[in-house]
Design a protein around this motif. Structure first.
Motif, PDB file in Angstrom:
ATOM      1  N   LYS A 144      48.320  32.169  32.585  1.00  0.00           N
ATOM      2  CA  LYS A 144      47.754  33.151  33.507  1.00  0.00           C
ATOM      3  C   LYS A 144      47.581  32.557  34.910  1.00  0.00           C
ATOM      4  N   ALA A 145      47.786  33.385  35.927  1.00  0.00           N
ATOM      5  CA  ALA A 145      47.622  32.953  37.307  1.00  0.00           C
ATOM      6  C   ALA A 145      46.182  32.535  37.571  1.00  0.00           C
ATOM      7  N   LYS A 146      46.002  31.630  38.533  1.00  0.00           N
ATOM      8  CA  LYS A 146      44.655  31.132  38.836  1.00  0.00           C
ATOM      9  C   LYS A 146      43.767  32.243  39.399  1.00  0.00           C
ATOM     10  N   ALA A 147      44.369  33.209  40.035  1.00  0.00           N
ATOM     11  CA  ALA A 147      43.616  34.326  40.615  1.00  0.00           C
ATOM     12  C   ALA A 147      44.583  35.468  40.874  1.00  0.00           C
ATOM     13  N   THR A 148      44.025  36.647  41.083  1.00  0.00           N
ATOM     14  CA  THR A 148      44.854  37.761  41.499  1.00  0.00           C
ATOM     15  C   THR A 148      44.584  38.051  42.960  1.00  0.00           C
ATOM     16  N   MET A 149      45.442  38.861  43.545  1.00  0.00           N
ATOM     17  CA  MET A 149      45.231  39.274  44.921  1.00  0.00           C
ATOM     18  C   MET A 149      44.291  40.463  44.962  1.00  0.00           C
ATOM     19  N   GLY A 150      43.384  40.418  45.917  1.00  0.00           N
ATOM     20  CA  GLY A 150      42.546  41.570  46.198  1.00  0.00           C
ATOM     21  C   GLY A 150      42.880  42.110  47.577  1.00  0.00           C
TER      22      GLY A 150
END
Length: 406
Positions: free
Chosen positions: A281-287
Motif C-alpha cells: 500500500k502507498a504511504k499516503a493518498t493525495m488529498g
C-alpha cells in the motif's frame, strides 16, 4: 457558464449590506449546478439575518480562478471567493485571516490537515470548502472475466492485472491521465505511491528526488512501455479517463468520490481500494481541497464572518458534501457522515483524509509549477520521454520561482 444568484430582496436598502461571492460549480449539468445549493443556503441565511444580502455568481472550474483574478486586478474584489487557490492573495495582504472572521467553534471545527493546508506563512487565510481523497477504482466485471480474484495491492500487481486485462481485450487496462487537464493530480498520486512527493516536511520542493525519478521511469518502462495504458497518457485527460471507466472500457484507474456516481449511473459494478504502492500500500493518498477566501477590500468583515459561520455549520457542510459526493471539511460533519450508512461508499475516502497529502497550495510558486507539470509530465513517460530530465527542469523552475518571490 456564469450563473448569478441574488438573494431575497432587490439589493441593499437603508443600512443593509450586500456581500458578493464568486463560487465554483461542482455540478456536471444544469439540474445539479451549485446554483441550487447557494440559492437555498443564501435564502435561509438572509431569513435569519435580514440586514445582510448575499449575491452569488457561479462559474465553471475553467473560469472561476480567472474571474476572481480579473475582479481583484480591476479593483472590484468580491467579499468572498470560493475557488482553487488563495496564496497569491494572502501574500499580497489582500485577505482576512480566518481568526478575524470565524467564531472560535467554527474555526476549531476544520479538519486539522485541511486547516494546516490553508496556512500561508503559518497564518490561516484559506478556508477549506470541498475536499476529496484518491483511491484505486477497478471494474469488477472486467476483473472477473480476466480471472483476477483480488484488486492490486502493489505496482507488480498492477502490471500483472493489466496484462491479464489486455489479453482479454480490455481497451484501456490502466487509464493514466497525464493530459493537460489535471496532470498535477495524477503526478502527485504516483509520487506518493513511490514514496516521494512534491515537497519535503519543511515545504522545500523535492520534485526531482530519486524516489520520484524511479516512479516515472517505472511508469514509462513497465506500464506505458508495455502498452498497458491503451493510449498516449499525454493526450488523456482525467474527464475522459473517468468517462472511459463509466463506459466499461477501463479496467482500473485512480479516482475520486465523484466517479462513483458516474459509474453507478452507467451500471458499472466497481470496487475501490487504497492506492497500491511500490511494494504494498502507498504511504499516503493525495488529498485535494478547494478554498474559500475573504477579501478585505469591501470592508465587510463582520457580515462576512457571520455568513461564513452559517456556511460552515454542520448541517450545511454535510448537505454540500452529500450533494456532490465530496468529503466534509469539518470534524463535526465528518463524524456525522461516518455515522450514517447512507454515506457508506464515502467512508473509505473519508478515513484517508486525516493523513492525506495536499498540493503545496500555500506556496505562491505553485500555480506556475502546476502549470508546467500539466504541460510536461505526460511526455515524460512516452517512448521518447526523459523522466529525470523533465523532473529536473521542473525542480529548477520551482526553485527559481521560490527564490524570486521571497
Amino acid at each position: 457558464m456564469t450563473l448569478t444568484l441574488t438573494g431575497c430582496g432587490s439589493g441593499p436598502a437603508g443600512g443593509d449590506v450586500t456581500l458578493k461571492l464568486i463560487a465554483a460549480d461542482y455540478g456536471d449539468r444544469a439540474s445539479n449546478s451549485s446554483e441550487h445549493y447557494w440559492d437555498e443556503l443564501t435564502r435561509a441565511f438572509e431569513k435569519k439575518n435580514p440586514g445582510i444580502k448575499v449575491d452569488v455568481e457561479v462559474y465553471n472550474w475553467t473560469d472561476v480562478d480567472k474571474k476572481v483574478e480579473e475582479l481583484v486586478k480591476a479593483g472590484h474584489a468580491p467579499d468572498l471567493a470560493q475557488a482553487g487557490a488563495y496564496a497569491d492573495y494572502a501574500a499580497k495582504g489582500q485577505l482576512y485571516s480566518t481568526d478575524k472572521l470565524l467564531s472560535i467553534p467554527t474555526e476549531a471545527d476544520f479538519t486539522p490537515s485541511l486547516a494546516e493546508a490553508g496556512e500561508y506563512e503559518r497564518v490561516a487565510y484559506g478556508m477549506p470548502f470541498g475536499a476529496s481523497t484518491r483511491r484505486l477504482f477497478y471494474n469488477k466485471k472486467l476483473f472477473d472475466e480476466a480471472g483476477i480474484s483480488d484488486p492490486p495491492q502493489s505496482w507488480n500487481d498492477i502490471v500483472k492485472d493489466a496484462e491479464l486485462l489486455k489479453e482479454h481485450g480490455v481497451k484501456m487496462p490502466f487509464a493514466l491521465p497525464l493530459g493537460p487537464e489535471e496532470t498535477q493530480a495524477e503526478t502527485l498520486i504516483w509520487m506518493l505511491s513511490g514514496g516521494g512527493g512534491y515537497t519535503d516536511n519543511i515545504g522545500k520542493y523535492t520534485i526531482d528526488s530519486p524516489e520520484n525519478v524511479k516512479t516515472f521511469e517505472w511508469l514509462q518502462k513497465d506500464l506505458v512501455g508495455k502498452g498497458l495504458t491503451g493510449t498516449d497518457p499525454a493526450k488523456l485527460n482525467r474527464a475522459d479517463a473517468f468517462q472511459g471507466f463509466a463506459d466499461g472500457e477501463v479496467g482500473m484507474l485512480n479516482g475520486h468520490p465523484t466517479l462513483m456516481k458516474q459509474a453507478e449511473d452507467n451500471g458499472i459494478d466497481y470496487g475501490t481500494v487504497e492506492l497500491p504502492g511500490k511494494n504494498g500500500k502507498a504511504k499516503a493518498t493525495m488529498g485535494v481541497a478547494d478554498w474559500m477566501m475573504a477579501f478585505k477590500a469591501g470592508g465587510h468583515r463582520k457580515e462576512t464572518g457571520k455568513f461564513l459561520d452559517f456556511v460552515y455549520s454542520k448541517k450545511n457542510v454535510l448537505k454540500f458534501s452529500g450533494d456532490y459526493g465530496l468529503l466534509p471539511v469539518t470534524t463535526s460533519a465528518s463524524q456525522a457522515m461516518m455515522a450514517d450508512d447512507k454515506y457508506a461508499k464515502l467512508h473509505g475516502f473519508l478515513e484517508q483524509l486525516a493523513h492525506a497529502e495536499f498540493y503545496p497550495a500555500n506556496k505562491t510558486s505553485w500555480p506556475l509549477v502546476s502549470k508546467t507539470i500539466k504541460a510536461e509530465m505526460g511526455g515524460a513517460v512516452g517512448p521518447e520521454g526523459n523522466p529525470y530530465g523533465v523532473l529536473s527542469d521542473i525542480q529548477n523552475l520551482a526553485d527559481a520561482e521560490d527564490n524570486a518571490v521571497r
